[in-house]
Write a protein that holds these residues in place. Structure first.
Motif, PDB file in Angstrom:
ATOM      1  N   ARG A  17       0.822  -1.214   0.000  1.00  0.00           N
ATOM      2  CA  ARG A  17       0.000   0.000   0.000  1.00  0.00           C
ATOM      3  C   ARG A  17       0.855   1.262   0.000  1.00  0.00           C
ATOM      4  NH1 ARG A  17      -4.228   0.287  -2.125  1.00  0.00           N
ATOM      5  NH2 ARG A  17      -4.995   1.898  -0.760  1.00  0.00           N
ATOM      6  N   VAL A  18       2.013   1.234   0.658  1.00  0.00           N
ATOM      7  CA  VAL A  18       2.932   2.377   0.613  1.00  0.00           C
ATOM      8  C   VAL A  18       3.292   2.674  -0.842  1.00  0.00           C
ATOM      9  CG1 VAL A  18       5.259   3.183   1.209  1.00  0.00           C
ATOM     10  CG2 VAL A  18       3.828   2.094   2.958  1.00  0.00           C
ATOM     11  N   TYR A  55       0.343   4.333  -2.661  1.00  0.00           N
ATOM     12  CA  TYR A  55       0.179   5.760  -2.369  1.00  0.00           C
ATOM     13  C   TYR A  55       1.292   6.590  -2.994  1.00  0.00           C
ATOM     14  CZ  TYR A  55      -3.950   4.987   0.318  1.00  0.00           C
ATOM     15  OH  TYR A  55      -5.230   4.657   0.672  1.00  0.00           O
ATOM     16  N   ALA A  56       2.485   6.021  -3.138  1.00  0.00           N
ATOM     17  CA  ALA A  56       3.549   6.726  -3.863  1.00  0.00           C
ATOM     18  C   ALA A  56       3.100   6.956  -5.309  1.00  0.00           C
ATOM     19  CB  ALA A  56       4.846   5.930  -3.817  1.00  0.00           C
ATOM     20  N   VAL A  77       7.745  11.993   5.726  1.00  0.00           N
ATOM     21  CA  VAL A  77       7.262  10.654   5.391  1.00  0.00           C
ATOM     22  C   VAL A  77       8.424   9.783   4.922  1.00  0.00           C
ATOM     23  CG1 VAL A  77       5.786   9.320   3.834  1.00  0.00           C
ATOM     24  CG2 VAL A  77       4.910  11.383   4.910  1.00  0.00           C
ATOM     25  N   ILE A 112       9.803   6.272   6.736  1.00  0.00           N
ATOM     26  CA  ILE A 112      10.036   5.001   6.054  1.00  0.00           C
ATOM     27  C   ILE A 112      11.449   4.495   6.362  1.00  0.00           C
ATOM     28  CG2 ILE A 112      10.318   3.908   3.782  1.00  0.00           C
ATOM     29  CD1 ILE A 112       8.011   5.814   2.830  1.00  0.00           C
ATOM     30  N   VAL A 146      -0.259  11.262   1.931  1.00  0.00           N
ATOM     31  CA  VAL A 146       0.859  11.130   2.883  1.00  0.00           C
ATOM     32  C   VAL A 146       0.358  10.595   4.217  1.00  0.00           C
ATOM     33  CG1 VAL A 146       2.421  12.773   1.767  1.00  0.00           C
ATOM     34  CG2 VAL A 146       0.901  13.579   3.561  1.00  0.00           C
ATOM     35  N   ARG A 159      -2.121   8.343   4.575  1.00  0.00           N
ATOM     36  CA  ARG A 159      -2.295   6.902   4.386  1.00  0.00           C
ATOM     37  C   ARG A 159      -0.943   6.199   4.301  1.00  0.00           C
ATOM     38  NH1 ARG A 159      -5.217   5.415   6.891  1.00  0.00           N
ATOM     39  NH2 ARG A 159      -5.268   3.420   5.843  1.00  0.00           N
ATOM     40  N   THR A 160       0.043   6.846   3.652  1.00  0.00           N
ATOM     41  CA  THR A 160       1.391   6.271   3.597  1.00  0.00           C
ATOM     42  C   THR A 160       1.941   6.122   5.004  1.00  0.00           C
ATOM     43  OG1 THR A 160       1.789   7.271   1.429  1.00  0.00           O
ATOM     44  CG2 THR A 160       3.727   6.592   2.691  1.00  0.00           C
ATOM     45  N   THR A 161       1.809   7.176   5.806  1.00  0.00           N
ATOM     46  CA  THR A 161       2.286   7.138   7.184  1.00  0.00           C
ATOM     47  C   THR A 161       1.606   6.024   7.967  1.00  0.00           C
ATOM     48  OG1 THR A 161       2.777   9.501   7.155  1.00  0.00           O
ATOM     49  CG2 THR A 161       2.455   8.493   9.317  1.00  0.00           C
ATOM     50  N   HIS A 212       0.225   3.254   6.891  1.00  0.00           N
ATOM     51  CA  HIS A 212       0.655   1.923   6.447  1.00  0.00           C
ATOM     52  C   HIS A 212       2.084   1.616   6.887  1.00  0.00           C
ATOM     53  CE1 HIS A 212      -2.885   0.580   4.365  1.00  0.00           C
ATOM     54  NE2 HIS A 212      -2.984   1.761   3.775  1.00  0.00           N
ATOM     55  N   VAL A 213       2.954   2.610   6.897  1.00  0.00           N
ATOM     56  CA  VAL A 213       4.309   2.403   7.423  1.00  0.00           C
ATOM     57  C   VAL A 213       4.216   2.022   8.899  1.00  0.00           C
ATOM     58  CG1 VAL A 213       6.497   3.545   7.993  1.00  0.00           C
ATOM     59  CG2 VAL A 213       5.476   3.867   5.741  1.00  0.00           C
TER      60      VAL A 213
END
Length: 131
Positions: free
Chosen positions: A6-7, A10-11, A40, A44, A100, A102-104, A106-107
């Motif tokens: 998922r990361v 979102y990228a 972000v 990671i 960003v 959602r990326t955060t 998922h990380v």
């Protein structure tokens, strides 16, 4: 594994913003957008190092740090509803902050593998009081 994938999704979504015409190069809030992008990216990198070291104490500290970012991202998305920007700029920023966020999250879901019991994995992005 799902969260790592998922990361990447979102990228790609962030890349698509630019492909669709979002241009932050001359934006008044450019420095802030860059600061969040870098934050972000650093989350990671930190998450990878923590996972490799199996450091539960650092994992919990990173989760707490990410919580602050999630709150900030939500505030930015909400602010776009009343921002004095063109609809294109407001939508681009709202999506940027949402992606960003959602990326955060998922990380951080990946990080919870070090600090959560097995039955609680994959719930980082739930409401704080429900974690």
């Amino acid at each position: 594994v799902k969260d790592a994938e998922r990361v990447g999704d979102y990228a790609k979504n962030l890349y698509d913003l630019v492909r669709y015409g979002a241009d932050f190069d001359t934006a008044a809030d450019r420095d802030e957008l860059i600061r969040y992008r870098d934050a972000v990216g650093n989350l990671i990198l930190e998450a990878a190092a923590i996972f490799e070291a199996t450091n539960t104490e650092r994992a919990q500290a990173l989760i707490n740090k990410a919580d602050d970012f999630l709150d900030q991202y939500d505030a930015h998305v909400k602010a776009m509803f009343t921002a004095d920007l063109s609809s294109q700029d407001a939508v681009a920023r709202a999506l940027y902050y949402r992606f960003v966020k959602r990326t955060t999250a998922h990380v951080m879901n990946v990080r919870t593998a070090l600090v959560q019991p097995l039955d609680r994995l994959d719930y980082y992005d739930e409401a704080k009081e429900d974690r």
